[in-house]
Design a protein around this motif. Structure first.
Motif, PDB file in Angstrom:
ATOM      1  N   ALA A 224      22.568  43.381  60.662  1.00  0.00           N
ATOM      2  CA  ALA A 224      22.338  42.710  61.947  1.00  0.00           C
ATOM      3  C   ALA A 224      23.574  41.968  62.439  1.00  0.00           C
ATOM      4  O   ALA A 224      23.938  42.049  63.620  1.00  0.00           O
ATOM      5  CB  ALA A 224      21.164  41.740  61.825  1.00  0.00           C
ATOM      6  N   ALA A 225      24.236  41.242  61.530  1.00  0.00           N
ATOM      7  CA  ALA A 225      25.362  40.406  61.939  1.00  0.00           C
ATOM      8  C   ALA A 225      26.697  41.116  61.824  1.00  0.00           C
ATOM      9  O   ALA A 225      27.646  40.790  62.559  1.00  0.00           O
ATOM     10  CB  ALA A 225      25.378  39.123  61.102  1.00  0.00           C
ATOM     11  N   GLY A 226      26.805  42.048  60.852  1.00  0.00           N
ATOM     12  CA  GLY A 226      28.047  42.791  60.672  1.00  0.00           C
ATOM     13  C   GLY A 226      29.246  41.915  60.392  1.00  0.00           C
ATOM     14  O   GLY A 226      30.263  42.028  61.095  1.00  0.00           O
ATOM     15  N   PRO A 227      29.187  41.007  59.414  1.00  0.00           N
ATOM     16  CA  PRO A 227      30.326  40.121  59.142  1.00  0.00           C
ATOM     17  C   PRO A 227      31.534  40.904  58.635  1.00  0.00           C
ATOM     18  O   PRO A 227      31.401  41.948  58.000  1.00  0.00           O
ATOM     19  CB  PRO A 227      29.783  39.178  58.060  1.00  0.00           C
ATOM     20  N   ASP A 228      32.742  40.376  58.927  1.00  0.00           N
ATOM     21  CA  ASP A 228      33.976  41.038  58.504  1.00  0.00           C
ATOM     22  C   ASP A 228      34.135  40.981  56.988  1.00  0.00           C
ATOM     23  O   ASP A 228      33.811  39.979  56.348  1.00  0.00           O
ATOM     24  CB  ASP A 228      35.185  40.355  59.158  1.00  0.00           C
ATOM     25  N   GLY A 229      34.683  42.045  56.424  1.00  0.00           N
ATOM     26  CA  GLY A 229      35.048  42.057  55.006  1.00  0.00           C
ATOM     27  C   GLY A 229      33.923  42.418  54.058  1.00  0.00           C
ATOM     28  O   GLY A 229      34.144  42.475  52.846  1.00  0.00           O
ATOM     29  N   VAL A 230      32.705  42.635  54.554  1.00  0.00           N
ATOM     30  CA  VAL A 230      31.574  42.974  53.681  1.00  0.00           C
ATOM     31  C   VAL A 230      31.429  44.494  53.649  1.00  0.00           C
ATOM     32  O   VAL A 230      31.098  45.126  54.660  1.00  0.00           O
ATOM     33  CB  VAL A 230      30.273  42.313  54.176  1.00  0.00           C
ATOM     34  N   ARG A 231      31.681  45.074  52.481  1.00  0.00           N
ATOM     35  CA  ARG A 231      31.643  46.527  52.354  1.00  0.00           C
ATOM     36  C   ARG A 231      30.298  46.973  51.776  1.00  0.00           C
ATOM     37  O   ARG A 231      29.776  46.349  50.853  1.00  0.00           O
ATOM     38  CB  ARG A 231      32.757  47.009  51.421  1.00  0.00           C
ATOM     39  N   PRO A 232      29.743  48.078  52.297  1.00  0.00           N
ATOM     40  CA  PRO A 232      28.505  48.629  51.716  1.00  0.00           C
ATOM     41  C   PRO A 232      28.815  49.553  50.547  1.00  0.00           C
ATOM     42  O   PRO A 232      29.972  49.888  50.282  1.00  0.00           O
ATOM     43  CB  PRO A 232      27.896  49.406  52.884  1.00  0.00           C
ATOM     44  N   ILE A 233      27.766  49.983  49.866  1.00  0.00           N
ATOM     45  CA  ILE A 233      27.917  50.927  48.751  1.00  0.00           C
ATOM     46  C   ILE A 233      28.572  52.212  49.229  1.00  0.00           C
ATOM     47  O   ILE A 233      29.462  52.763  48.587  1.00  0.00           O
ATOM     48  CB  ILE A 233      26.543  51.231  48.118  1.00  0.00           C
TER      49      ILE A 233
END
Length: 572
Positions: A224-233
Motif C-alpha cells: 500500500a505504501a511502497g516505502p523506499d528500500g524495501v525489497r520483496p522476495i
C-alpha cells in the motif's frame, strides 16, 4: 550390536527401519486433531521456510521445496511420531560458506551426499550415540546458533545487499557500514515491528500464529505504501521443479566430502535433539533414533532433486506440533501437504512478502531459541559445565557448528577424565579385625605396608600411583589390594609393572591380592603379573597376602620386634 554383513542381514536391517503397522494404527486414532495440528504448524513453518531459504543463498523457493519434500518423507520414514522437519537456522549457518565456495549446485550435491551418509549411520545403528552429548554442549550449541541466526538477518533487516564473506561477524560489520553510509529506515522498522509482534504476541496468546499475521500485515503495508528500500522476495515458481540430478558433478565429489560429513553430522545432531525434546514434552512417546536417521537420510537424498537445501528436524516447529495436540506422524505429513498447496496455488502472493519481514521472523526465532533459565542453571551447576557452555557457544559463533560441537565434546571429555582420575587413589587397607590403629601400627612395626588401590587405573591417573608407590621408604613388603580397582587399561598396567619393578630393585617385595578376572587379561598382556606369579606373590585375599608377608620377613630375618616409623617418602 554389529551390523550383519550378509545380504539377508542387510535386508532385515532395512526392513526394521521402515514404517510399521503400529505407525498406521496411530495415524487412525484421531486424524482430525492431527490435521488441525498440521495446519497450524504449516502456518508457522511458511515464513521460516521462506526465510531460511533466502538466508541459505539458494532463494525462498529452495526453502519451500525442502519443507514440502523433506518434510513429507521425514514424516513417513522418521523415527518420531511428532517430529517436523525442514530447513533450519542451524543448517543455514553451515550452508552459507558452502554456497560461497561451491555455488548452488555444490549445496545440492552436499545435501545428497549427506543423505547417503545418514542412511549409512542408521544401518550402522549410530542413532544411540546422541545420549553421549553432554547437556552443556547442547546448550552452548543452541546459544551459538541463535546468535549466528540473529546476525545473519542484519543485512536483510537493514535493507542492504548481503556483503560477501564467510564469517558472520565480518559480514554483519560490513552490512552495518553499508547502512551507515546510506540509511533507509523503512526496512529496519519493518523487521523490528514483525519481531516485536511475534515476541509480545507469544507472551499474550501463545496459541495464535503471530508470525504469519505479522508477515501478512507487513506485506499489506509495503504494497500500500511502497516505502523506499524495501525489497520483496521476488518471483517464485508456481510448483516444484521436476526431479533432476543435473547438478551432480562427479569431479567435484571429492572436494565436497568434508562439507557433506559436516552437514550429515549437524543433521543427525539437531534431528535427534529435536526428537528428544518432543519425547520430553509428551507422556509415552519415545522416538527410534536409528529410524530417525534413516528418515532424515531419505529426506536429504530426495530434497536436492527438487532444488531443496539439506533438512533436519526443527525444534521450534516440532514444539508447535506437540503443543497443538498432534498424536501421530499424520500432523507432520499434513504440514508438508499444506505447504505444497501454498506453493502451487499462492506463489504470486508469497513472492510479494518483503525480505525485512522475513528477517524479523528469524530475529524473533533466534531470541526465542535462547532459554535463559536453562543457561543460568547450567552456568551455576559447576565451573566445568559453565566453561563447556561458553566455549561451545563461542566456537559456534567464531568457527562453524561441527567444529564447535567437537571442541565442546573434547573439553567435556577432558574435564570428565580429570574428574574420574581424581577418584583414583592409594589408601591404607581397612583391616577387619581388632583395633584398626593398633593393627596397622603392628604392620608398620614389621616393615609391612598394605595399600588398597581405589578407582580407575588408567592413562589419566596411573602415574599418580607410580609416584606414590616408588617414594615409599622404611618398608620391606608392600601389599596391594586390587579388588577395588574399577578399570584397568594398558597404560595403567604398564605403570603398575614399572612401579613394582622399581620397588623390587630397591629390595622391597610386592604382593597383590584380589585381582579381578576381568582385569587379569590386561595386566597379563603387558607382563605386570609375571613377576608376582613367578615368585608366588599373588593371593586371593588381603589377609592371606599379609600373612605371607610376615612369613617372608621371618624367613629372611628382617622381622623387627621394636616399633618402626611410619612409611615416609624418600627425599627427591
Amino acid at each position: 550390536m554389529s551390523v550383519p554383513l550378509s545380504p539377508a542381514g542387510v535386508r532385515a536391517r532395512i526392513t526394521s527401519l521402515l514404517p510399521t503397522r503400529a505407525d498406521l494404527a496411530r495415524v487412525r486414532r484421531d486424524p482430525r486433531r492431527d490435521l488441525l495440528a498440521g495446519l497450524t504448524v504449516a502456518v508457522v513453518a511458511l515464513p521460516l521456510a521462506l526465510g531460511f531459504g533466502v538466508s541459505s543463498g539458494l532463494g525462498a523457493e529452495a526453502g519451500l521445496a525442502t519443507a514440502v519434500v523433506a518434510g513429507a518423507l521425514a514424516a513417513v520414514f522418521g523415527g518420531s511420531d511428532l517430529q517436523v522437519s525442514g530447513p533450519t537456522g542451524a543448517m543455514t549457518v553451515v550452508l552459507v560458506p558452502i554456497v560461497a565456495d561451491h555455488g548452488p549446485s555444490g549445496v545440492l550435491t552436499v545435501g545428497l551426499m549427506a543423505g547417503v551418509i545418514l542412511v549409512a549411520l542408521a544401518l550402522l545403528r549410530a542413532g544411540g550415540s546422541m545420549r553421549y552429548v553432554p547437556a552443556p554442549v547442547v546448550e552452548g550449541f543452541t546459544l551459538g546458533i541463535a546468535c549466528v541466526i540473529g546476525l545473519q538477518q542484519v543485512p536483510n533487516a537493514l535493507g542492504v545487499p548481503v556483503p560477501e564473506g564467510e564469517r558472520v561477524l565480518a559480514v554483519t560489520w560490513r552490512a552495518l557500514g553499508d547502512f551507515a553510509r546510506d540509511p533507509h529506515w523503512a526496512s529496519p522498522a519493518l523487521a523490528l515491528a514483525v519481531a516485536a509482534v511475534m515476541l509480545l504476541g507469544a507472551r499474550w496468546k501463545p496459541t495464535v500464529p503471530f508470525s504469519i499475521l505479522a508477515v501478512i500485515a507487513a506485506t499489506v503495508v509495503t504494497q500500500a505504501a511502497g516505502p523506499d528500500g524495501v525489497r520483496p522476495i521476488g518471483e517464485l515458481p508456481a510448483g516444484l521443479p521436476a526431479p533432476s540430478l543435473a547438478f551432480v558433478d562427479a569431479g567435484a565429489l571429492g572436494g565436497l566430502l568434508a562439507p557433506a560429513v559436516a552437514v550429515a553430522a549437524l543433521a543427525a545432531l539437531e534431528s535427534l535433539l529435536s526428537a528428544s525434546v518432543a519425547d520430553g514434552m509428551t507422556v509415552g512417546q519415545r522416538h527410534d533414533p536409528d529410524r530417525e536417521l534413516f528418515g532424515q537420510g531419505l529426506a536429504n537424498v530426495a530434497a536436492p532433486l527438487f532444488g531443496g537445501v539439506p533438512a533436519t528436524g526443527a525444534i521450534a516447529r516440532t514444539a508447535v506440533n506437540v503443543r497443538t495436540g498432534a498424536g501421530s506422524r499424520l500432523a507432520a505429513l499434513a504440514h508438508a501437504a499444506v505447504l505444497a498447496v501454498i506453493v502451487f496455488a499462492a506463489a504470486p502472493l508469497v513472492s510479494r512478502i518483503p525480505l525485512p519481514a522475513l528477517a524479523g521472523v528469524l530475529l524473533a526465532t533466534a531470541v526465542r531459541m535462547v532459554e535463559v533459565g536453562s543457561l543460568r542453571a547450567m552456568a551455576r551447576a559447576t565451573r566445568s559445565d559453565a566453561l563447556i557452555l561458553v566455549l561451545t557457544a563461542a566456537a559456534t559463533l567464531v568457527l562453524d557448528l561441527v567444529q564447535a560441537v567437537i571442541i565442546g565434546l573434547a573439553v567435556a571429555g577432558a574435564l570428565a577424565l580429570r574428574a574420574v582420575a581424581r577418584q583414583a587413589r592409594l589408601a591404607p587397607v581397612p583391616l577387619d579385625r581388632g583395633d584398626h590403629t593398633e593393627e596397622e601400627h603392628e604392620l608398620l612395626a614389621e616393615h609391612i605396608v598394605a595399600y588398597r588401590v581405589d578407582g580407575p587405573l588408567f592413562f589419566a591417573a596411573a602415574h599418580r600411583f607410580l609416584l606414590e608407590l616408588t617414594e615409599l621408604a622404611d618398608v620391606r613388603v608392600v601389599v596391594l589390594r586390587m579388588s577395588h580397582v574399577s578399570v584397568v587399561d594398558a597404560t595403567g598396567a604398564l605403570v603398575l609393572k614399572d612401579a613394582v619393578e622399581r620397588l623390587r630393585r630397591r629390595g622391597i617385595v610386592v604382593m597383590a591380592s584380589g585381582i579381578r578376572p576381568g582385569h587379569r587379561r590386561v595386566l597379563d598382556s603387558v607382563g605386570a603379573l609375571e613377576a608376582l606369579r613367578h615368585e608366588g606373590r599373588e593371593y586371593a585375599t588381603t589377609p592371606e597376602a599379609i600373612e605371607a608377608a610376615r612369613d617372608h620377613l621371618e624367613l629372611t630375618g628382617v622381622l623387627e620386634t621394636a616399633p618402626a616409623p611410619a612409611p615416609t617418602r624418600e627425599a627427591p
